[in-house]
Design an enzyme around this catalytic site. Structure first.
Site, mmCIF file in Angstrom:
data_model
loop_
_atom_site.group_PDB
_atom_site.id
_atom_site.type_symbol
_atom_site.label_atom_id
_atom_site.label_comp_id
_atom_site.label_asym_id
_atom_site.label_seq_id
_atom_site.Cartn_x
_atom_site.Cartn_y
_atom_site.Cartn_z
ATOM 1 N N GLU A 1 36.521 -45.137 4.352
ATOM 2 C CA GLU A 1 36.933 -43.874 3.719
ATOM 3 C C GLU A 1 38.437 -43.859 3.472
ATOM 4 O O GLU A 1 38.906 -43.424 2.415
ATOM 5 C CB GLU A 1 36.510 -42.702 4.604
ATOM 6 N N GLU B 1 45.586 -49.296 7.223
ATOM 7 C CA GLU B 1 44.750 -48.131 7.540
ATOM 8 C C GLU B 1 43.820 -48.379 8.718
ATOM 9 O O GLU B 1 43.524 -47.457 9.476
ATOM 10 C CB GLU B 1 43.939 -47.732 6.303
#
Length: 1028
Positions: free
Chosen positions: A99, A172
């Site tokens: 995501e 991330e």
């Protein structure tokens, strides 16, 4: 924008609106018959939802099998969401990290992090992405149709054609990286000189989940779900366990996207007043033409039923306490959390889901609920378990009940009390008045209008769609409601039988015991260190060189100025130049304070607010004012005990609220208003009852119910403590601003760390006679007619009725002088900063046993009406998205960071779930240096202005409109003047205020706070530790 986990709500209240959208009994094809869908689409069903003047269209794309749902409603705040069923088979956090990576650039929009960049190129009222236990969703909303198309193009490209680059995965997700220091040159050259002894685990999600899994609510939530539903995807931590995250590879992540991010596994949901044909055609062109139907194995099977209950014992970090203080030692003996969870049934059973939402309310909400009596009022626990309530966002729904602050040596007492309570419910049933109050709250909720209704509708439908539920059935609640009334009428034991079958005779039950452990976090850190050393041991020199090379490459990428030219944008010229205004009337009547009346389309509801000045209170009374507000409506009042009062509130309103307020003068911070705000809303037929009940509370509260008062005060401390763990950045911001002026000081005293400290003292000492005396004094001084002003937002033709009813509230309130003839703030000179703040240092640390930190830094600013206020707002957004985001999140690995400018005269920096707060504090201090060296252009200024306008122009619900002057003394002229200044703001204006307010002189007078663990990074801050 915040991206991250989609979490279950733990609020003990009536089922959320997502379960309360009512529809007509039968679906029907639209009467206009004129819908002409693009080739390849077919309408599966159409349903009218008259309660919301809404029509639901269900549509299928035949070639790919993609499902579309359109909620057609007259609302200019349109919304969109694309969601995927995502079912990870481990705890590496693959769905969560994916995501994040989806937001890092795509085929047609290769700009790094286009989602974040769109915050400065859009007027979105919501822009986000979320991961849940079994789904990932990408929702947005906006009031501008050009903006809607821009965001739709970006969302679709990001979801279906992301770049998923390796370095983004390292940023991330997780990586081995060289430690960063604020004292060194952070250029790529400097990193080449580092050695392997300076390597550590890093990554945004890695640090996020270290923070999330150090918080008790997140831990209990995951452990209940994973142990109650162990045979499928729910056994895994969907957000990621930190030491499992480090096992995820880039290829595994790309394969996960290829498997699940396909139209055949997608649901597209649109909300708004527009022809669906246009958007279907665009989605077909951009996405669907590139895919064929694919059989995707993402179905989640129902959990196999157990034949006997199971018990699980886990541990969490022991809250800190002073071993030399007997009272704190005694409290430390009662820190356990016990939760019993029962498997209820499939999400695709609308009637059962609906009934269990109601039953959950009856079982747990308020002092009259049976479990509140047996677990909280009994003294077995101080508050409910963090996951108490009905969970209906997973395939197999479940009900959880339990308590926290339980005797560490006797957790079985909670399980035994739960069993005894279940037996009592089966035998005695529920009071009819409580059932009536639930039905009333449902009716009121159906009429209540929120500011972002469409988004809530999409979010509420997500789990139903994820499990292929028939939305037509879930939106036929009139049928379900009629069936429930019939069952309640014809079977007096209907609810008791549900309790008997689903709780008492249910062997699929988990008893989770969470016990405190003093070295819990130390143990986690030891495991992390061992995992790191094991990896480093296996690395040869080439492997170590690769880590350093990747660190350099990532830093070089993070340092580049991104090219955002591929991204669409709104222009400042696309915005309205004039503020939106609404008519209002100030009513002066002999028996009333000044009352502002706003006629609005409130759908048959009267919204009430009243402000009472607290200027007459002593310093000690002010400290206890938030506590007074929290207990006032929870005790009894005038012949009603606390159970009866809660029942009467629920029968006539949507709840009573009492809060403190500190309002700065919009033009001069030497003046302010300090007050109590009371508010509620009711159906027109119940307005007289609502105001009469307020009168009883304000004139005759039962402060003598001291045993229950102790329960409330203990419960309040636990809730504040939990809020600090979950929103530590807000507490750091308030604390850092406290020494700037009196407004900020009182905001900290009322809502900051000082209030948590006071609540802790109260919970430890319980000098109940002292507190009762203070509360009685506050009541007498505050609730007088001349101290008050009121506001009513109501529908047409109801003004006279509501004003007459309002008179009953003030009929016997004390009045010692003339009523003030104003419906705006009554300004008084701001007092000196209270001694409790004055004696504290400007730069402080609060040490708590967390795994990450929260940081704040505040400098003196200006009030709302000052000519510099607008450019300072623009400056805060410019820094947030062009400097702080990159330095704190991308480079520093914190979950988030930014700057804000508020009308209390504070310009504040912050970081959230931050592994390096010392580095962040240095980053805050270097903001002016960055501005002076960066190539700031007008496009960046305009982007910052757009983000300010997002907040300024955000939708306001009818019940809250036209209240800025009433609450804050901000007139329409002031609002327009601020808007004009925002439009006119230039780069020169921003640089001038930056050089003035971020100067070295101001920095020396600034306040700073770090909340978090004692570790190598925080030790670099030579700041005093607050021990209050």
């Amino acid at each position: 924008m915040r991206v991250g986990l989609l979490k279950r709500s733990h609020v003990l209240a009536l089922p959320a609106r997502k379960y309360l959208v009512t529809a007509t009994a039968s679906a029907k094809i639209a009467s206009n018959g004129a819908m002409s869908l693009p080739t390849g689409f077919k309408v599966e069903s159409v349903k009218e939802v008259p309660e919301y003047d809404m029509t639901l269209y269900s549509i299928e794309h035949e070639r790919t099998g993609a499902k579309f749902f359109h909620f057609n409603r007259d609302d200019k705040n349109s919304a969109f969401c694309v969601q995927f069923r995502t079912v990870p088979n481990d705890s590496t956090g693959v769905a969560h990290i994916l995501e994040h990576l989806v937001l890092c650039g795509s085929k047609n929009f290769p700009c790094p992090e286009p989602f974040f960049k769109m915050l400065t190129r859009s007027m979105a009222t919501f822009l986000n992405a979320m991961t849940g236990p079994d789904l990932t969703m990408y929702p947005f909303s906006t009031q501008n149709q050009k903006d809607f198309e821009n965001l739709l193009r970006i969302y679709l490209d990001a979801a279906f054609f992301p770049n998923l680059e390796y370095l983004d995965f390292r940023q991330e997700g997780w990586r081995l990286d060289t430690k960063k220091s604020a004292d060194e040159n952070t250029s790529a050259v400097a990193y080449r000189e580092k050695g392997s002894e300076n390597i550590e685990f890093a990554g945004v999600v890695f640090n996020e989940m270290k923070g999330a899994m150090s918080q008790l609510p997140s831990m209990v939530d995951h452990l209940v779900r994973s142990n109650l539903l162990p045979s499928n995807t729910y056994s895994n931590n969907f957000g990621g366990e930190p030491l499992s995250i480090i096992n995820l590879t880039h290829d595994q992540l790309k394969n996960f996207h290829a498997t699940y991010y396909h139209p055949s596994n997608a649901k597209f949901v649109l909300y708004g007043d527009f022809p669906i044909e246009r958007w279907l055609k665009l989605i077909d062109e951009l996405v669907l033409t590139n895919f064929d139907k694919l059989e995707i194995d993402s179905q989640i099977q129902s959990e196999s039923k157990w034949t006997a209950a199971k018990t699980k014992v886990e541990y969490f970090q022991q809250p800190q306490f002073d071993k030399n203080k007997p009272q704190e030692v005694e409290i430390a003996k009662r820190q356990s959390v016990v939760t019993s969870a029962f498997l209820i049934g499939d999400i695709n059973e609308p009637y059962n889901v609906y009934c269990w939402n109601i039953l959950s309310y009856l079982l747990t909400s308020g002092p009259a609920s049976p479990f509140h009596k047996s677990l909280i009022q009994s003294g077995l626990g101080a508050n409910f378990s963090p996951v108490t309530g009905f969970e209906s966002d997973v395939k197999d729904c479940y009900f959880s009940i339990g308590a926290q602050n339980v005797d560490n040596e006797n957790p079985d007492a909670i399980v035994q009390a739960i069993d005894a309570t279940i037996d009592k419910i089966i035998e005695e049933g529920f009071d009819q008045q409580r059932i009536d109050s639930v039905l009333h709250l449902i009716e009121l909720d159906l009429k209540h209008q929120s500011s972002n209704f469409g988004l809530k509708l999409l979010m509420g439908s997500a789990s139903k769609l994820n499990h292929d539920c028939d939305l037509q059935e879930f939106y036929s609640l009139s049928q379900i409601f009629d069936r429930l009334r019939y069952d309640l009428k014809n079977d007096p034991n209907f609810l008791q039988e549900m309790v008997k079958n689903s709780l008492k005779n249910n062997p699929h039950r988990l008893n989770l015991v969470m016990k405190p452990k003093e070295e819990f976090f130390a143990g986690l850190q030891t495991k992390e260190d061992l995992a790191l050393n094991e990896r480093l041991y296996k690395l040869d020199q080439a492997g170590k060189n690769q880590i350093l090379s990747e660190s350099v490459a990532l830093l070089e990428k993070q340092t580049l100025i991104p090219d955002a030219s591929s991204l669409p944008k709104l222009l400042i010229s696309d915005l309205e130049t004039k503020i939106e205004t609404y008519p209002s009337e100030i009513v002066e009547k002999d028996n009333l304070p000044s009352t502002q009346v706003n006629v609005q389309p409130t759908n048959g509801i009267c919204y009430f607010k009243s402000v009472f000045s607290t200027e007459k209170l002593t310093a000690e009374e002010r400290r206890f004012l938030p506590m007074f507000c929290s207990v006032l409506t929870k005790l009894g009042a005038e012949n009603l005990n606390f159970e009866q009062l809660r029942s009467e509130i629920d029968l006539c309103s949507g709840g009573f609220s009492v809060t403190t307020s500190v309002t700065p003068h919009p033009k001069d911070l030497k003046y302010f208003e300090e007050s109590i705000v009371i508010s509620s809303h009711a159906l027109l037929r119940n307005v007289d009852k609502m105001f009469a009940l307020w009168n009883r509370i304000l004139t005759a509260p039962d402060f003598e119910a001291t045993e229950y008062l102790k329960v409330i005060l203990k419960q309040r401390y636990e809730m504040l403590q939990m809020s600090m763990e979950q929103s530590g950045h807000r507490y750091a911001m308030r604390s850092s601003a406290a020494t700037l002026n009196a407004v900020c000081a009182y905001d900290e005293i009322y809502s900051g760390m000082s209030q948590i400290a006071l609540s802790r003292q109260v919970a430890l000492n319980m000098e109940i006679e002292k507190y009762v005396s203070l509360f009685k004094s506050i009541l007498e001084k505050v609730f007088t007619k001349e101290n008050a002003r009121c506001a009513l937002n109501l529908p047409e033709s109801s003004q006279s009725e509501c004003l007459n009813a309002l008179g009953s509230l003030f009929s016997n309130l004390n009045s010692v002088s003339e009523v003030r003839s104003t419906a705006s703030p009554f300004w008084i000179p701001a007092p000196e900063i209270p001694e409790i703040v004055q004696k504290r240092e400007r730069l402080v640390k609060y040490l708590f046993p967390f795994q990450v930190s929260y940081a704040g830094r505040s400098l003196a600013g200006v009030p709302y009406g000052h000519s510099h206020f607008a450019p300072l707002e623009v400056l805060s957004k410019l820094l947030s998205w062009n400097y702080l985001h990159k330095e704190i999140r991308e480079k520093g690995g914190a979950y988030g960071g930014g700057a804000s400018n508020n009308s209390s005269g504070a310009f504040t920096f912050f970081s959230y779930r931050d592994p390096t707060p010392y580095l962040s504090q240095r980053t805050f201090q270097r903001s002016l240096d960055w501005l002076q060296s960066a190539s700031v252009d007008q496009e960046m200024i305009d982007g910052a202005k757009l983000t300010v306008f997002q907040s300024v122009d955000s939708p306001v619900a009818p019940g809250s409109r036209n209240l800025s002057n009433f609450f804050s003394g901000i007139t329409e002229e002031m609002r327009q003047e601020r808007r004009d200044r925002l439009f006119a703001c230039t780069k020169l204006d921003v640089m001038e205020v930056a050089e003035t307010y971020l100067s070295e002189r101001n920095l020396k007078m600034s306040g700073g706070t770090v909340i978090g663990p004692k570790n190598e990074d925080s030790n670099k801050l030579d700041w005093p530790v607050v021990t209050e």
